[in-house]
Design a protein around this motif. Structure first.
Motif, PDB file in Angstrom:
ATOM      1  N   ALA A 124       3.659  14.422  -3.323  1.00  0.00           N
ATOM      2  CA  ALA A 124       3.955  15.175  -2.101  1.00  0.00           C
ATOM      3  C   ALA A 124       5.311  15.851  -2.251  1.00  0.00           C
ATOM      4  N   ALA A 125       5.456  16.995  -1.611  1.00  0.00           N
ATOM      5  CA  ALA A 125       6.740  17.706  -1.636  1.00  0.00           C
ATOM      6  C   ALA A 125       7.836  16.775  -1.117  1.00  0.00           C
ATOM      7  N   VAL A 126       8.991  16.827  -1.744  1.00  0.00           N
ATOM      8  CA  VAL A 126      10.090  15.912  -1.415  1.00  0.00           C
ATOM      9  C   VAL A 126      10.960  16.505  -0.309  1.00  0.00           C
ATOM     10  N   VAL A 127      11.110  15.740   0.780  1.00  0.00           N
ATOM     11  CA  VAL A 127      12.010  16.106   1.873  1.00  0.00           C
ATOM     12  C   VAL A 127      13.194  15.145   1.879  1.00  0.00           C
ATOM     13  N   VAL A 128      12.899  13.851   1.780  1.00  0.00           N
ATOM     14  CA  VAL A 128      13.941  12.827   1.707  1.00  0.00           C
ATOM     15  C   VAL A 128      14.319  12.675   0.231  1.00  0.00           C
ATOM     16  N   PRO A 129      15.589  12.872  -0.116  1.00  0.00           N
ATOM     17  CA  PRO A 129      15.992  12.774  -1.520  1.00  0.00           C
ATOM     18  C   PRO A 129      15.615  11.416  -2.129  1.00  0.00           C
ATOM     19  N   PHE A 130      15.167  11.460  -3.353  1.00  0.00           N
ATOM     20  CA  PHE A 130      14.811  10.280  -4.148  1.00  0.00           C
ATOM     21  C   PHE A 130      13.559   9.557  -3.634  1.00  0.00           C
ATOM     22  N   LEU A 131      12.774  10.197  -2.791  1.00  0.00           N
ATOM     23  CA  LEU A 131      11.542   9.582  -2.283  1.00  0.00           C
ATOM     24  C   LEU A 131      10.373  10.458  -2.712  1.00  0.00           C
ATOM     25  N   SER A 132       9.739  10.074  -3.810  1.00  0.00           N
ATOM     26  CA  SER A 132       8.613  10.823  -4.345  1.00  0.00           C
ATOM     27  C   SER A 132       7.347  10.006  -4.075  1.00  0.00           C
ATOM     28  N   LEU A 133       6.481  10.535  -3.218  1.00  0.00           N
ATOM     29  CA  LEU A 133       5.269   9.812  -2.831  1.00  0.00           C
ATOM     30  C   LEU A 133       4.072  10.331  -3.620  1.00  0.00           C
ATOM     31  N   PRO A 134       3.335   9.442  -4.293  1.00  0.00           N
ATOM     32  CA  PRO A 134       2.176   9.875  -5.069  1.00  0.00           C
ATOM     33  C   PRO A 134       0.988  10.205  -4.166  1.00  0.00           C
ATOM     34  N   VAL A 135       0.202  11.163  -4.616  1.00  0.00           N
ATOM     35  CA  VAL A 135      -1.005  11.576  -3.904  1.00  0.00           C
ATOM     36  C   VAL A 135      -2.176  11.411  -4.868  1.00  0.00           C
ATOM     37  N   ARG A 136      -3.201  10.706  -4.407  1.00  0.00           N
ATOM     38  CA  ARG A 136      -4.404  10.516  -5.212  1.00  0.00           C
ATOM     39  C   ARG A 136      -5.626  10.713  -4.332  1.00  0.00           C
ATOM     40  N   ALA A 137      -6.623  11.398  -4.873  1.00  0.00           N
ATOM     41  CA  ALA A 137      -7.885  11.566  -4.156  1.00  0.00           C
ATOM     42  C   ALA A 137      -9.001  11.604  -5.184  1.00  0.00           C
ATOM     43  N   GLU A 138     -10.114  11.007  -4.824  1.00  0.00           N
ATOM     44  CA  GLU A 138     -11.254  10.999  -5.732  1.00  0.00           C
ATOM     45  C   GLU A 138     -12.532  11.153  -4.928  1.00  0.00           C
ATOM     46  N   ALA A 139     -13.453  11.907  -5.491  1.00  0.00           N
ATOM     47  CA  ALA A 139     -14.773  12.071  -4.893  1.00  0.00           C
ATOM     48  C   ALA A 139     -15.800  11.827  -5.996  1.00  0.00           C
ATOM     49  N   ALA A 140     -16.812  11.068  -5.681  1.00  0.00           N
ATOM     50  CA  ALA A 140     -17.856  10.745  -6.661  1.00  0.00           C
ATOM     51  C   ALA A 140     -19.202  10.755  -5.966  1.00  0.00           C
ATOM     52  N   GLY A 141     -20.221  11.078  -6.722  1.00  0.00           N
ATOM     53  CA  GLY A 141     -21.560  11.096  -6.152  1.00  0.00           C
ATOM     54  C   GLY A 141     -22.612  11.288  -7.231  1.00  0.00           C
ATOM     55  N   PRO A 142     -23.862  11.128  -6.859  1.00  0.00           N
ATOM     56  CA  PRO A 142     -24.935  11.275  -7.845  1.00  0.00           C
ATOM     57  C   PRO A 142     -25.165  12.741  -8.207  1.00  0.00           C
ATOM     58  N   VAL A 143     -25.630  12.953  -9.427  1.00  0.00           N
ATOM     59  CA  VAL A 143     -25.960  14.291  -9.900  1.00  0.00           C
ATOM     60  C   VAL A 143     -27.317  14.674  -9.321  1.00  0.00           C
ATOM     61  N   GLU A 144     -27.433  15.917  -8.900  1.00  0.00           N
ATOM     62  CA  GLU A 144     -28.700  16.396  -8.364  1.00  0.00           C
ATOM     63  C   GLU A 144     -29.695  16.550  -9.516  1.00  0.00           C
ATOM     64  N   ARG A 145     -30.888  16.049  -9.289  1.00  0.00           N
ATOM     65  CA  ARG A 145     -31.933  16.144 -10.304  1.00  0.00           C
ATOM     66  C   ARG A 145     -33.210  16.647  -9.659  1.00  0.00           C
ATOM     67  N   VAL A 146     -33.961  17.356 -10.444  1.00  0.00           N
ATOM     68  CA  VAL A 146     -35.275  17.793  -9.984  1.00  0.00           C
ATOM     69  C   VAL A 146     -36.272  16.729 -10.428  1.00  0.00           C
ATOM     70  N   VAL A 147     -36.968  16.185  -9.437  1.00  0.00           N
ATOM     71  CA  VAL A 147     -37.954  15.158  -9.734  1.00  0.00           C
ATOM     72  C   VAL A 147     -39.318  15.844  -9.774  1.00  0.00           C
ATOM     73  N   PRO A 148     -40.066  15.683 -10.853  1.00  0.00           N
ATOM     74  CA  PRO A 148     -41.370  16.336 -10.930  1.00  0.00           C
ATOM     75  C   PRO A 148     -42.333  15.769  -9.884  1.00  0.00           C
TER      76      PRO A 148
END
Length: 153
Positions: A124-148
């Protein structure tokens, strides 16, 4: 014979030791207290205000990272999608939206035969000196498949 007089000075002297004199001494003892409190309280108040702004920026950056990860996942998990296309889509959204609140953003995408995932990290952008906050995000899901169609229609 000596005589004692009560003059105006004696009355005034008695007033100094009375109620008004005690008030003056009490007030005189607190001189500078407001200045000292202001010198201590003002920086603390400003630091608290900056910490609130820092937390708001971190929260905003986290939401932007999550939106980019979701966008990348939508592209990566499509039937003909790839991990590279998902990462490019997430990176494009980050470039458009997160130029200010999210620094050093990296995007990693993975697509297997069954599932896909996109991970966005940064700070995250630093406003308070010496305070660096990590940002993590993840998205996961099944792959689309064509089922006959098993019924042969």
């Amino acid at each position: 014979m000596t005589s004692t007089h009560t003059t105006g000075n004696a009355v005034a002297g008695r007033d100094r030791g009375g109620w008004s004199g005690r008030v003056r001494r009490a007030v005189r003892g607190d001189r500078g207290a407001v200045s000292a409190e202001l010198v201590i309280a003002t920086p603390l108040l400003l630091l608290m205000l900056l910490a609130i702004v820092q937390f708001a920026l971190w929260s905003h950056a986290t939401h932007l990272a999550q939106a980019a990860a979701s966008q990348g996942l939508a592209v990566a998990r499509a039937q003909n999608g790839t991990a590279a296309a998902g990462a490019a889509s997430a990176r494009q959204l980050l470039d458009q939206l997160a130029a200010g609140p999210l620094d050093n953003a990296t995007v990693a995408a993975d697509r297997g035969p069954v599932s896909a995932s996109v991970r966005v990290t940064g700070t995250a952008a630093v406003v308070v000196p010496f305070l660096s906050l990590p940002v993590r995000a993840e998205a996961a899901g099944p792959v689309e498949r064509v089922v006959p169609d098993l019924e042969g229609r």
